[in-house]
Design an enzyme around this catalytic site. Structure first.
Site, PDB file in Angstrom:
ATOM      1  N   GLY A 110     -13.023  -1.258   3.290  1.00  0.00           N
ATOM      2  CA  GLY A 110     -14.455  -1.477   3.539  1.00  0.00           C
ATOM      3  C   GLY A 110     -14.732  -2.029   4.933  1.00  0.00           C
ATOM      4  O   GLY A 110     -14.036  -2.913   5.412  1.00  0.00           O
ATOM      5  N   GLY A 167      16.252 -14.324  -6.631  1.00  0.00           N
ATOM      6  CA  GLY A 167      16.221 -15.558  -7.417  1.00  0.00           C
ATOM      7  C   GLY A 167      17.487 -16.373  -7.251  1.00  0.00           C
ATOM      8  O   GLY A 167      17.470 -17.603  -7.390  1.00  0.00           O
ATOM      9  N   ALA A 203      15.990  -7.652  -6.453  1.00  0.00           N
ATOM     10  CA  ALA A 203      16.471  -7.867  -5.080  1.00  0.00           C
ATOM     11  C   ALA A 203      17.676  -6.970  -4.795  1.00  0.00           C
ATOM     12  O   ALA A 203      17.734  -6.298  -3.765  1.00  0.00           O
ATOM     13  CB  ALA A 203      16.846  -9.334  -4.873  1.00  0.00           C
ATOM     14  N   TYR A 225     -21.494  -5.446  -4.836  1.00  0.00           N
ATOM     15  CA  TYR A 225     -21.832  -5.611  -3.425  1.00  0.00           C
ATOM     16  C   TYR A 225     -23.320  -5.295  -3.229  1.00  0.00           C
ATOM     17  O   TYR A 225     -24.019  -4.918  -4.166  1.00  0.00           O
ATOM     18  CB  TYR A 225     -20.942  -4.698  -2.571  1.00  0.00           C
ATOM     19  CG  TYR A 225     -19.471  -5.054  -2.622  1.00  0.00           C
ATOM     20  CD1 TYR A 225     -19.041  -6.349  -2.320  1.00  0.00           C
ATOM     21  CD2 TYR A 225     -18.509  -4.108  -2.971  1.00  0.00           C
ATOM     22  CE1 TYR A 225     -17.693  -6.681  -2.358  1.00  0.00           C
ATOM     23  CE2 TYR A 225     -17.155  -4.433  -3.011  1.00  0.00           C
ATOM     24  CZ  TYR A 225     -16.750  -5.716  -2.708  1.00  0.00           C
ATOM     25  OH  TYR A 225     -15.421  -6.044  -2.757  1.00  0.00           O
TER      26      TYR A 225
END
Ligand code: NAP
Ligand code: SF4
Length: 683
Positions: A64, A660, A394, A176
């Site tokens: 936008g 982790g 990962a 909006y």
């Protein structure tokens, strides 16, 4: 690779009279925040869009862009396009797209945020404050300012044409500015821009009419309509149809359908929403129009898009987030390589959640999204032998990226399947999309010849004596078991055991820990029947939507009805803050609302005293309480599993620790995948 025609409708061109779309795939508007980085930001935007153009989409709608200062959705002046001086920056984008594929169209989205603008100078049809996004009350536009705002839209469209865009999209939905003129609850005006529906819709119609007048015939003008606001006092179906016809008459080329306002309390894009759930609404509107219509929301694979077209629900299918997740989506579909698509899992974690936190947008499953100029997976000139230990997010991200670059990767996994924590996530009702991510990685492992060794618990010695140039440890985490008296009682389970169904769960349950996993476990154990994300009728019942009769806003007067398991659940945390604060900005409210409707008791400020055959003993505000539960599930975070890294640390030179296993506090797939890809890009 031979091209299949499995998606014949998706790849059928669409004649728009003065121009033609090469297929039916549209990259829907996504905020990126890149424009905030000045000239460099536009270079990055150009690279981001060019990559999607190269990937085979027929048309792109930009994020936008505000036509004036009052309408900024992100609170940054860089989003405004109101002066010829800004044309060169936009030219960078349009030229890059044309260079990537001269047949790809790009339209500028004109978005005036209205009462959602996070600026003290925000404006609206009436001074009614939004319940979300911004803390400021809007100023009422005077009649002259309404005219000026329309001129600003027209000026922005004209500038877009000058900058080489193929068209514009006016967003007339989501709450909006344009959409706030439509509803009585946000438009109390008594001048010619308020009152009857005819007058309330004039603002939208005049914008389209005057844009068309200014830009001439050969320019695409798309209007995004709120076909369902998902709110009480939204538009009636008759009003939606009346507006759509008036917009067509005013000169729009295409109507795009949208299904929510940001303040609505019905999820419409989260992963818990069934695929293509709203396409039927577009299909209903399409029957009243003679111009093409676009549908969107939770269409994330080519077969879903093809089905939407086959059912006559739309002429064009918009996919915003799926193009972040995989810029090559269209080409892969066209070439019958759909099993190679990195599917958007609708988590919102790195795209919309980042946008609403004013952070740069990217994608959880594709960290290159919006980072195309700095994160590249170039072929290596010096292939290395790399050992990777652990095939969670990962390890997978690292392995396939390194192998794609030409390294020889051996991936050791002690379990019999890849995926780590994703194998728990996929079992939560509403999170079935994680199956797609696992399918994607399986295919990438095959494609790039990663030597996958399942069921192999690799030893320190194997890694020391092997001929490895680099060793990557991604061994993940283990659930944290807090030091609460009685935590070894038979009624206590960790979340892994609970999700995998390894031990029975009773009728009265306490969950210790209310992070993402505590909420997921509560969802799982209170769930009954078919997952709403797999069945649009169950979803509609759960959230009180009437697709058939289409009452006001799609929901007026309908009570949500959930199938609830026969189980009483207490969700607990030590912090005194409201539960669910740490969940995603755009999805956390839906998780919480769903559990509240299922009667889950949420208790903050808890101190755990002990667990015994009577249940869980706690204090809340120093008041002792016993929760007479027969099961306690521990969801108290994780600890790193990094023994092998610590053992090897001194003895191997090129040793890396990721995911982790490195930081358990933040086990978070976004961070894990990003870290894996960045390390792979650097070796
Ligand atoms: P988490 O978000 O860190 O939550 C752990 C919870 O355990 C917190 O409520 C914490 O709050 C409590 N806790 C921590 N230590 C404790 C202790 N010693 N004794 C008792 N309670 C303790 O971890 P998670 O829920 O395991 O989620 C892990 C990661 O997975 C998250 O970082 C998230 O990114 C990801 N995830 C996200 C979603 C999502 O919907 N976006 C869903 C699932 C997982 P108190 O200390 O206040 O009790
Ligand atoms: Fe899709 Fe999640 Fe990526 Fe957003 S972050 S594009 S929702 S996968």
């Amino acid at each position: 690779m031979s091209e299949k025609n499995q998606y014949s409708l998706l790849f059928e061109p669409l004649d728009l009279g003065f121009t033609r779309l090469k297929n039916r795939i549209l990259m829907g508007s996504m905020h990126t925040g890149l424009e905030h980085d000045g000239d460099e930001g536009y270079q990055r935007l150009a690279a981001y869009y060019a990559e999607r153009a190269k990937g085979g989409v027929a048309m792109i709608i930009t994020g936008g862009t505000s036509p004036n200062m009052a309408g900024m959705a992100g609170g940054d002046a860089a989003e405004v396009f109101n002066s010829p001086q800004q044309v060169p920056n936009h030219r960078l984008v349009t030229n890059a797209v044309k260079a990537a594929d001269p047949d790809c169209k790009i339209c500028l989205q004109i978005l005036h945020a209205g009462r959602y603008a996070p600026t003290p100078d925000l404006v609206a049809p009436s001074p009614i404050k939004s319940p979300v996004i911004t803390p400021y009350p809007p100023k009422e536009l005077s009649t002259e300012e309404v005219e000026q705002t329309i001129d600003d839209f027209v000026n922005c469209a004209q500038l877009a044409k000058q900058a080489g865009y193929t068209g514009v999209e006016v967003i007339g939905s989501a709450g909006y500015l344009v959409s706030s003129f439509l509803l009585e609850k946000t438009n109390k005006r008594t001048d010619e821009w308020g009152g009857s529906y005819e007058k309330r819709m004039r603002f939208a119609v005049e914008i389209v009419r005057r844009i068309r007048e200014r830009v001439g015939k050969d320019f695409i003008v798309i209007y995004r309509i709120a076909a369902m606001e998902m709110m009480e006092d939204g538009s009636s179906w008759e009003e939606v149809v009346t507006l759509a016809k008036a917009i067509e008459d005013a000169g729009a080329t295409i109507i795009s359908t949208h299904f929510t306002w940001h303040e609505a309390r019905v999820p419409t894009i989260a992963t818990r929403v069934p695929r293509a759930a709203f396409a039927q609404v577009t299909g209903k509107l399409r029957k009243h129009l003679s111009i093409p219509v676009i549908t969107s929301n939770r269409i994330n694979m080519p077969d879903v898009a093809e089905k939407v077209l086959a059912e006559g629900c739309a002429d064009i299918v918009s996919m915003g987030r799926p193009m972040l997740a995989d810029p090559e989506f269209a080409n892969k579909a066209k070439q019958g390589r759909e099993d190679e698509i990195n599917t958007c899992i609708a988590c919102n974690q790195a795209c919309l959640d980042h946008h609403f936190k004013h952070k740069q947008v990217t994608c959880l499953v594709n960290p290159r999204a919006c980072n195309e100029t700095e994160l590249n997976y170039l072929p290596t000139k010096a292939p290395k032998n790399i050992a990777v230990v652990g095939a969670g997010p990962a390890g997978l991200a690292f392995s396939v990226t390194a192998a794609q670059r030409g390294h020889n990767v051996t991936l050791f996994e002690s379990n019999m399947e890849i995926g780590g924590h994703f194998n728990l996530a996929k079992l939560i009702p509403g999170k079935e999309e994680f199956y797609e991510t696992l399918r994607y990685y399986r295919r990438q492992i095959e494609l790039h010849n990663v030597d996958l060794r399942l069921g192999q618990k690799v030893t320190k010695e194997q890694l020391q004596i092997g001929d490895w140039d680099e060793v990557v440890i991604s061994t993940g985490i283990t659930p944290r078991i807090p030091a609460i008296e009685g935590v070894g009682h038979t009624k206590v389970l960790n979340y892994r055991e609970a999700i995998l169904g390894e031990k029975p769960i009773g009728k009265r349950v306490a969950i210790i820990g209310a992070g993402g996993i505590g909420f997921d476990v509560a969802e799982l154990i209170t769930h009954s029947g078919r997952s709403a994300s797999l069945d649009v009728n169950v979803f509609a019942r759960e959230w009180g939507i009437d697709f058939e009769n289409h009452p006001r806003g799609g929901v007026q007067g309908i009570q949500p009805k959930l199938e609830v398991a026969d189980r009483e659940v207490f969700l607990l945390q030590r912090k005194a803050t409201s539960l669910g604060r740490g969940l995603g900005v755009t999805t956390g409210w839906a998780h919480k609302l769903s559990l509240q409707r299922k009667g889950v008791h949420m208790i903050a400020g808890v101190n755990y005293q002990g667990i015994d055959s009577d249940g869980l003993h706690i204090t809340v505000n120093n008041e002792p309480r016993t929760l007479n539960v027969d099961t306690v599930i521990i969801c108290a975070g994780q600890e790193s599993l990094r023994t092998i890294y610590d053992e090897l640390n001194e003895s191997i030179e090129n040793l890396h620790l990721i995911g982790g296993a490195e930081v358990a506090m933040e086990i978070d797939a976004r961070r894990a995948i990003d870290q894996g890809c960045r390390l792979a890009a650097s070796l």
